[in-house]
Design a protein around this motif. Structure first.
Motif, PDB file in Angstrom:
ATOM      1  N   PHE A 180       0.826  -1.205   0.000  1.00 59.54           N
ATOM      2  CA  PHE A 180       0.000   0.000   0.000  1.00 59.54           C
ATOM      3  C   PHE A 180       0.861   1.256   0.000  1.00 59.54           C
ATOM      4  CE2 PHE A 180      -3.668  -2.505   1.853  1.00 59.54           C
ATOM      5  CZ  PHE A 180      -4.462  -2.351   0.733  1.00 59.54           C
ATOM      6  N   ILE A 181       1.902   1.257   0.812  1.00 59.64           N
ATOM      7  CA  ILE A 181       2.742   2.456   0.896  1.00 59.64           C
ATOM      8  C   ILE A 181       3.411   2.720  -0.444  1.00 59.64           C
ATOM      9  CG2 ILE A 181       4.819   3.437   1.946  1.00 59.64           C
ATOM     10  CD1 ILE A 181       4.008   1.966   4.533  1.00 59.64           C
ATOM     11  N   ARG A 182       3.928   1.637  -1.026  1.00 63.42           N
ATOM     12  CA  ARG A 182       4.633   1.817  -2.296  1.00 63.42           C
ATOM     13  C   ARG A 182       3.674   2.304  -3.392  1.00 63.42           C
ATOM     14  NH1 ARG A 182       7.567  -3.096  -2.916  1.00 63.42           N
ATOM     15  NH2 ARG A 182       9.365  -2.260  -1.811  1.00 63.42           N
ATOM     16  N   SER A 183       2.497   1.653  -3.490  1.00 61.40           N
ATOM     17  CA  SER A 183       1.591   2.051  -4.573  1.00 61.40           C
ATOM     18  C   SER A 183       0.955   3.409  -4.273  1.00 61.40           C
ATOM     19  CB  SER A 183       0.536   0.975  -4.838  1.00 61.40           C
ATOM     20  OG  SER A 183      -0.063   0.572  -3.647  1.00 61.40           O
ATOM     21  N   ALA A 184       0.796   3.761  -3.016  1.00 65.10           N
ATOM     22  CA  ALA A 184       0.278   5.097  -2.685  1.00 65.10           C
ATOM     23  C   ALA A 184       1.269   6.163  -3.137  1.00 65.10           C
ATOM     24  CB  ALA A 184       0.034   5.212  -1.184  1.00 65.10           C
ATOM     25  N   ARG A 185       2.571   5.889  -2.893  1.00 71.10           N
ATOM     26  CA  ARG A 185       3.603   6.827  -3.334  1.00 71.10           C
ATOM     27  C   ARG A 185       3.531   7.004  -4.851  1.00 71.10           C
ATOM     28  NH1 ARG A 185       9.526   6.151  -4.081  1.00 71.10           N
ATOM     29  NH2 ARG A 185       8.934   4.022  -4.654  1.00 71.10           N
ATOM     30  N   ASP A 186       3.406   5.865  -5.559  1.00 70.73           N
ATOM     31  CA  ASP A 186       3.384   5.937  -7.022  1.00 70.73           C
ATOM     32  C   ASP A 186       2.135   6.646  -7.535  1.00 70.73           C
ATOM     33  OD1 ASP A 186       5.700   4.619  -6.941  1.00 70.73           O
ATOM     34  OD2 ASP A 186       4.855   2.622  -7.373  1.00 70.73           O
ATOM     35  N   PHE A 213      -0.096   8.674  -5.908  1.00 66.85           N
ATOM     36  CA  PHE A 213      -0.342  10.060  -5.488  1.00 66.85           C
ATOM     37  C   PHE A 213       0.921  10.906  -5.587  1.00 66.85           C
ATOM     38  CE2 PHE A 213      -3.423   7.350  -3.371  1.00 66.85           C
ATOM     39  CZ  PHE A 213      -4.605   7.964  -3.728  1.00 66.85           C
ATOM     40  N   SER A 214       1.972  10.332  -6.157  1.00 64.15           N
ATOM     41  CA  SER A 214       3.283  10.966  -6.301  1.00 64.15           C
ATOM     42  C   SER A 214       3.609  11.876  -5.121  1.00 64.15           C
ATOM     43  CB  SER A 214       3.378  11.739  -7.622  1.00 64.15           C
ATOM     44  OG  SER A 214       2.267  12.581  -7.784  1.00 64.15           O
ATOM     45  N   THR A 215       3.613  11.247  -3.950  1.00 65.32           N
ATOM     46  CA  THR A 215       3.959  11.975  -2.747  1.00 65.32           C
ATOM     47  C   THR A 215       5.334  11.525  -2.271  1.00 65.32           C
ATOM     48  OG1 THR A 215       3.291  12.393  -0.473  1.00 65.32           O
ATOM     49  CG2 THR A 215       2.745  10.257  -1.347  1.00 65.32           C
ATOM     50  N   THR A 216       5.928  12.306  -1.424  1.00 60.66           N
ATOM     51  CA  THR A 216       7.199  11.938  -0.819  1.00 60.66           C
ATOM     52  C   THR A 216       6.913  11.332   0.546  1.00 60.66           C
ATOM     53  OG1 THR A 216       8.196  13.806  -1.927  1.00 60.66           O
ATOM     54  CG2 THR A 216       9.442  12.826  -0.122  1.00 60.66           C
ATOM     55  N   VAL A 217       7.560  10.211   0.855  1.00 61.49           N
ATOM     56  CA  VAL A 217       7.220   9.509   2.086  1.00 61.49           C
ATOM     57  C   VAL A 217       8.395   9.523   3.063  1.00 61.49           C
ATOM     58  CG1 VAL A 217       6.524   7.295   3.082  1.00 61.49           C
ATOM     59  CG2 VAL A 217       5.636   7.987   0.850  1.00 61.49           C
ATOM     60  N   ILE A 218       8.102   9.894   4.299  1.00 60.54           N
ATOM     61  CA  ILE A 218       9.091   9.738   5.362  1.00 60.54           C
ATOM     62  C   ILE A 218       8.532   8.714   6.333  1.00 60.54           C
ATOM     63  CG2 ILE A 218      10.320  10.866   7.239  1.00 60.54           C
ATOM     64  CD1 ILE A 218      10.094  13.444   5.665  1.00 60.54           C
ATOM     65  N   LEU A 219       9.339   7.700   6.596  1.00 62.01           N
ATOM     66  CA  LEU A 219       8.831   6.529   7.297  1.00 62.01           C
ATOM     67  C   LEU A 219       9.675   6.236   8.526  1.00 62.01           C
ATOM     68  CD1 LEU A 219       7.091   3.824   7.113  1.00 62.01           C
ATOM     69  CD2 LEU A 219       9.016   2.910   5.833  1.00 62.01           C
ATOM     70  N   ILE A 220       8.996   6.042   9.651  1.00 57.27           N
ATOM     71  CA  ILE A 220       9.677   5.530  10.837  1.00 57.27           C
ATOM     72  C   ILE A 220       9.186   4.115  11.036  1.00 57.27           C
ATOM     73  CG2 ILE A 220       9.779   5.646  13.338  1.00 57.27           C
ATOM     74  CD1 ILE A 220       9.581   8.572  13.191  1.00 57.27           C
TER      75      ILE A 220
END
Lengths: 352, 298, 282
Positions: free
Chosen positions: C212-218, C220-227
Motif C-alpha cells: 500500500f505504501i509503495r503504490s500510494a507513493r506511485d 499520489f506521487s507523494t514523498t514519504v518519510i517513514l519511521i
C-alpha cells in the motif's frame, strides 16, 4: 414502455419500503404526540410529566451537542437555561412589541453569548480545567440573577413570573395548548440538532472529541469548531430554559437553575446516550418518570412507613447507581438499547 | 483610624490564609487520586460528609474520641476499597470524562447513603478546641482556625514526606508517571490504588472533622468540594505543592474580596469569586502554578 | 540562507542542486528540560522518494517526526519544505503546507464511519459556512459530494469496501491502520509522514501495508518519510535510510550502505555508545 413502467414501479416500491421503514417510527411518534396525547393526557400528566420532559429533553439535546458530540464537559447547563429564561422574560417585559417567539430566540442568543464567554477558555484549556470554567458560569449567573433585581423586574429575591405564552395571535394558556407549543419548539430544534450532526461541522465536533490533535493536524479549525459548539449548545439550552420558565413552571427563581439541575441534565445524557439526540429524549423521559415510579413502588411495597426525605435519599442513591451502571455496562445509553430492541420490535409488529 | 484599617486588613488576611490551609487539605484528597489514577474524584466532598456524619454519630453514642476516629477510619477504608473494586476497576482505560461522571454518580450514592443511615439533622461537633480569639501583637486571630490550620498543615506535610521520601510513596509516583510501565515492572496497581483511596478517606475524615466543627455536620459539608476546585485549578491538578500555595491564595483573596469588595455588590460573591481568580490565572498560565507542562504523547 | 544540501557526495547530488529538496532539516536540536532528544540533526529528503528513519528505542525518531509536523518546536535549526524555510510550523497549518501524517498509536475518530474519517480530511476548511452546510446549499453540497467521492476512491484503493459505513472504533487493527493512511492521502500531501505504520501487525498485514505504501507513493506521487521498527520492511521499502542513535544521526544512505555500516551495527547491538558520532555514511 411496459418495461419502463415496471422499472418505475420497482423504484417506487423500493423508495416506498425504504422510506416507510425509516419514517414509520418517527411518524408514529409524531402522530401519537400531536394526535393522541392531547386527547388522553389529563392536566396532571401534562403539567408534571410532559412539560418538564419536553423542556429537559431540549436542554439535554443542547448539552449533548457540546459534551456528547464535541467532548467538552460542561457543568453549567442550568446557568445557560437561566440566561435563556431571564433573557426571554426581559425582552417580553421591556420590548412588549417583540413577538414572544422572537423573544425566545433572543433569550437563546443571550445564552449563546454567555456560552461563548465561558467557552472561550476552551481555546486554551482542556478537560477538567474547562469543566471548572463552566462551574464558574454556574455560580456567577445564579448570583447575578439573585443579586441584581433589575433582571427580575425588581423582585427582591430574583423570582420572575412569566407572562402567558402567545404566538401567531394565539394564547397558549391551557395545559394542552402549552404542551403543543412546547412540543413544536422542541421537535423543530431537535430535528435541527440532528441535521447539524450530519453536516461537516457536526463531524468536526466528533473529530475534536475523539482526537483533538489529529483533528488539528488534518486542518479542522479546532478553535472555531469549539466556539460553534458552545454557541449552538447554549442557544438550544437557553431556549429550553425559556420553555421551562414560560410553559412549565411559570414562576421561576434563580435557585431553580442550580448546580443540581446542571447535574440532572448531565445524567439525562449519560443515561440516554452521549452524543445521541434520540437518547436525550429517552434519558429525559427516564429521569422524569423514575421518581414517580420509585415513590409509587415504595408506597406500594412499604406503605407509608417512610417519610418523603427517606424516599428522596433512596431516589438519589438509585440515580447514582444507575449512572455508574450505565457508564460501565451501556456507555451508549438507552439510545443503544433502543437500537438493539428496534429490529426485534419491528419483527414482532410485522408478524402481527 | 488608618492603623485600625491596616489591623483589620491583616486580621482578614490571616483568617483567609488559615482557612486556605483547610482548602488545601480538601484539595489534597483530589490531587492524590488524580496523580495516581487520572481520576478527578468528585465524590471527595461526599466522603468528607460521610466521614464527619459517621464520626459525630459514634461520638453521640458515647464512644471515646480515639475509638470513634478509628472506627470511622476503618469504614472509610472499606468504602475506598469498595469504590476501587466496583467502580474504578471496571472503568479502567475509559476516558477521563467518563471516570469523572462515574464519581459524580458515586457522590450521589455516598451523600444520600450517609444521610439515609445517619439522618439529615445538623449535628454540632466539638473537638475540644477553644474558639476564643487570641492576640498576636495587635491582631486577634481565632484559636480554632490556628489549630485547624496546624492540624491540616501537619497532615499535608506528612503526606508530602510520604510521597517524596518513603518507598511506598515513590511507587505511588511511579504509578502516577506511567501506569503501564509500573505494571510492567511488577508494581501491583490494584493494591496501590486501594491504598490511595484509603489515604483519600483519611484526608476526608480529618477535613470532615475540622470543617464539621466549624460549620456543623450537615449536608452542605459535601459542597466543600466546590471550594477545592479553584484551588486545584490554581495549583494544577497534579501538584501537591500547588494545592498548598493555591489554597493559601484562594483562601486569602476570597476572604479579602468578601470583606472589602463584596459589599459593593451586595455580598454573596464568595460563591464565584474564587473561580474567577482561578480562571483569570489559568488564562495566563494554563497548567496552573506548579502543574507539569503537558507534553503530548503521540 | 539557502536550503542545506546534506547529501554531499551522493550520486544524485546534482539533482538537489537543481530542484530544492522536498524536505530539508538543517541542524535541528530539541531538548525537553535537560534531556536532549535530538542533537544537531540534518536530513534531506528528495521529492518522490521513500525515506526511512530508523534507530533503537529512544533514538529520537518520533521526536524528529514531531518536529516536522510542528507538534514539538526545536530549540535550534530550521525546516525547509520545497526550499521554503519554516522557522516554526503550526500544526494547524500543516495540512495547508501540504504535510500529512499518521500516528504510532492510531489517531482516528472512533465515533465516525470509515468514509467520514477519510472524507473529513479532504478540505476541512472548505465547504461553506455552517448555514450553507445546514441548508445543504449548492456550494456545501458540492464540497461534501466531492469529499465523499474521493474518500470512496481511497476506500477502494485500500480495500476497505466492506467497512465503508462501519464506525472506525469497531474495525480490526490492520484495517484501522489503512484508514489512517487513506485519511492522510486524501489531502494529496506533498509530504507524507508515517509513524510506525507496521507496529503491532502480523506478517500478512505488514506485507499488505508495504504494498500500500509503495503504490500510494506511485499513485499520489507523494514523498514519504517513514519511521519503522521492522528492519526487513525498511530495507525492502526505502530508497534511502537515515539512522539515529541517542538523538544523533549516525548514518545515512541506501539500504545496502546502512546494512553494512559499523556504527549502525554497533548501535543496534547496543555496544560502544561513546564515539559513534561523526561516523556518517555518505
Amino acid at each position: 414502455m411496459t418495461s419502463l413502467s415496471t422499472v418505475r414501479q420497482q423504484v417506487l416500491a423500493g423508495i416506498d419500503s425504504h422510506l416507510v421503514r425509516r419514517l414509520a417510527g418517527p411518524l408514529l411518534i409524531l402522530l401519537a404526540a400531536y394526535g393522541i396525547v392531547p386527547l388522553v393526557a389529563d392536566q396532571y400528566v401534562i403539567e408534571s410529566l410532559l412539560l418538564p420532559f419536553l423542556s429537559l429533553s431540549l436542554a439535554a439535546v443542547g448539552l449533548n451537542l457540546l459534551t456528547g458530540s464535541a467532548g467538552q464537559l460542561s457543568l453549567g447547563t442550568a446557568a445557560f437555561m437561566a440566561v435563556g429564561a431571564y433573557g426571554a422574560y426581559n425582552v417580553v417585559l421591556r420590548l412588549p412589541w417583540v413577538p414572544m417567539l422572537l423573544a425566545f430566540v433572543l433569550g437563546g442568543i443571550a445564552a449563546a453569548a454567555i456560552g461563548i464567554v465561558f467557552g472561550l477558555p476552551s481555546l486554551r484549556l482542556r478537560g477538567f480545567y474547562l469543566a471548572v470554567s463552566t462551574l464558574a458560569a454556574q455560580f456567577f449567573v445564579q448570583w447575578v440573577f439573585t443579586k441584581f433585581s433589575w433582571f427580575s423586574n425588581d423582585n427582591t429575591s430574583g423570582v420572575i413570573t412569566a407572562p402567558q405564552l402567545r404566538a401567531f395571535g394565539l394564547v397558549f394558556s391551557e395545559p394542552t395548548a402549552r404542551y403543543l407549543f412546547c412540543l413544536t419548539v422542541v421537535m423543530l430544534l431537535g430535528l435541527a440538532a440532528e441535521r447539524l450532526l450530519a453536516t461537516t461541522t457536526g463531524k468536526h465536533f466528533i473529530a475534536i472529541r475523539d482526537n483533538e490533535l489529529a483533528a488539528r493536524i488534518i486542518g479542522v479549525p479546532v478553535l472555531k469548531t469549539k466556539i460553534t459548539a458552545f454557541a449552538l449548545s447554549s442557544f438550544i439550552i437557553g431556549v429550553a430554559g425559556a420553555l421551562w420558565a414560560f410553559a412549565y413552571i411559570r414562576t421561576v427563581e434563580p435557585h431553580g437553575f442550580n448546580l443540581d439541575r446542571s447535574f440532572q441534565i448531565l445524567f439525562i445524557i449519560i443515561i440516554g446516550g452521549l452524543g445521541s439526540i434520540r437518547g436525550s429524549f429517552l434519558g429525559a423521559a427516564f429521569i422524569v418518570v423514575l421518581p414517580l415510579v420509585l415513590s409509587r413502588l415504595g408506597s406500594a411495597i412499604f406503605g407509608g412507613i417512610f417519610d418523603s426525605g427517606v424516599v428522596e435519599m433512596c431516589q438519589r442513591m438509585i440515580i447514582g447507581v444507575l449512572i455508574i451502571l450505565f457508564l460501565i455496562l451501556e456507555p451508549d445509553g438507552l439510545a443503544a438499547v433502543g437500537r438493539r430492541l428496534g429490529p426485534t420490535l419491528r419483527r414482532l409488529l410485522w408478524r402481527q | 483610624m488608618m492603623a485600625d484599617q491596616i489591623q483589620f486588613f491583616f486580621e482578614v488576611l490571616i483568617g483567609g490564609l488559615l482557612s486556605g490551609v483547610m482548602y488545601s487539605l480538601v484539595a489534597l484528597g483530589f490531587v492524590l487520586i488524580y496523580k495516581t489514577s487520572g481520576v478527578l474524584n468528585f465524590a471527595q466532598g461526599s466522603m468528607v460528609l460521610f466521614a464527619a456524619l459517621t464520626f459525630v454519630q459514634l461520638r453521640e453514642k458515647g464512644l471515646p474520641f480515639a475509638v470513634a476516629f478509628l472506627i470511622t477510619l476503618i469504614l472509610m477504608a472499606v468504602l475506598g476499597i469498595t469504590v476501587e473494586r466496583t467502580v474504578m476497576r471496571p472503568l479502567l482505560n475509559r476516558s477521563p470524562i467518563v471516570l469523572f461522571l462515574a464519581t459524580l454518580g458515586l457522590s450521589y450514592i455516598i451523600e444520600a447513603g450517609a444521610q439515609l443511615i445517619w439522618g439529615t439533622q445538623v449535628h454540632a461537633l466539638d473537638l475540644g478546641i477553644s474558639d476564643t480569639p487570641i492576640q498576636v501583637g495587635p491582631v486577634s486571630i481565632s484559636q480554632f482556625d490556628i489549630s485547624a490550620a496546624l492540624i491540616s498543615g501537619t497532615l499535608v506535610a506528612a503526606l508530602v514526606f510520604f510521597f517524596q521520601r518513603t518507598r511506598t510513596g515513590l511507587t505511588f509516583r511511579a504509578v502516577a508517571d506511567d501506569p503501564f510501565a509500573a505494571l510492567a515492572v511488577g508494581l501491583r496497581l490494584s493494591r496501590i490504588w486501594a491504598l490511595v483511596w484509603i489515604t483519600a478517606g483519611l484526608i476526608a475524615l480529618v477535613a470532615g472533622l475540622l470543617w464539621g466543627a466549624r460549620l456543623g455536620v450537615q449536608f452542605s459539608l459535601s459542597l466543600i468540594v466546590l471550594k477545592a476546585f479553584p484551588v486545584l485549578v490554581l495549583g494544577g491538578f497534579d501538584s501537591i505543592l500547588g494545592t498548598i500555595v493555591g489554597g493559601l491564595i484562594i483562601g486569602a483573596t476570597e476572604k479579602l474580596a468578601e470583606v472589602f469588595v463584596g459589599p459593593l455588590f451586595g455580598g454573596g460573591i464568595e460563591t464565584w469569586f474564587a473561580y474567577v481568580v482561578a480562571l483569570v490565572f489559568l488564562l495566563i498560565r494554563p497548567t496552573g502554578l506548579f502543574g507539569q507542562k503537558v507534553v503530548e504523547r503521540v | 540562507m539557502p536550503p542545506p544540501d546534506t547529501t554531499s557526495g551522493s550520486p544524485n547530488g546534482h539533482l538537489s542542486a537543481r530542484a530544492p529538496a522536498a524536505l530539508a532539516l538543517d541542524h535541528i536540536s530539541l531538548a525537553f528540560g535537560g534531556v536532549r532528544a535530538l542533537t544537531d540533526v540534518s536530513l534531506e529528503v528528495r521529492t518522490g522518494e521513500i525515506r526511512s528513519i530508523i534507530g533503537p528505542n529512544g533514538a529520537g525518531k518520533s521526536s524528529l517526526l514531531n518536529v516536522i509536523s510542528g507538534v514539538y518546536q526545536p530549540q535550534s535549526g530550521a525546516v525547509y519544505i520545497d526550499g521554503v524555510p519554516y522557522p516554526r510550523i503550526d500544526p494547524a497549518r500543516l495540512a495547508a503546507i501540504g504535510i500529512a501524517r499518521t500516528f504510532q498509536n492510531l489517531a482516528l475518530f472512533d465515533g465516525l464511519s470509515v468514509l467520514d474519517n477519510i472524507a473529513i480530511a479532504r478540505s476541512p476548511r472548505g465547504g461553506g459556512d455552517l448555514l450553507s452546510q445546514f441548508l445543504a446549499l449548492p456550494e456545501a453540497r458540492r464540497a461534501a459530494r466531492k469529499a465523499r467521492e474521493e474518500a470512496d476512491d481511497l476506500v477502494q484503493f485500500f480495500g476497505l469496501e466492506t467497512y465503508r459505513h462501519r464506525r472506525v472504533g469497531s474495525l480490526p487493527y490492520g484495517a484501522r491502520k489503512r484508514v489512517e493512511l487513506a485519511r492522510a492521502l486524501i489531502a494529496r500531501p506533498r509530504l507524507l509522514l508515517l509513524d510506525e505504520p507496521m507496529a503491532g501487525m502480523n506478517h500478512q498485514d505488514k506485507h499488505d501495508m508495504t504494498q500500500f505504501i509503495r503504490s500510494a507513493r506511485d499513485r499520489f506521487s507523494t514523498t514519504v518519510i517513514l519511521i519503522e521498527h521492522d528492519l526487513s520492511v525498511v530495507m525492502n521499502l526505502s530508497d534511502r535510510i537515515a539512522v539515529l542513535d541517542f538523538g544523533n544521526k549516525i548514518a545515512d544512505g541506501t539500504p545496502t550502505d546502512v546494512r553494512t555500516n559499523d556504527a549502525v551495527i554497533a548501535a543496534y547491538l547496543g555496544v560502544d555508545h561513546d564515539h559513534p558520532q561523526g561516523v556518517t555514511q555518505s
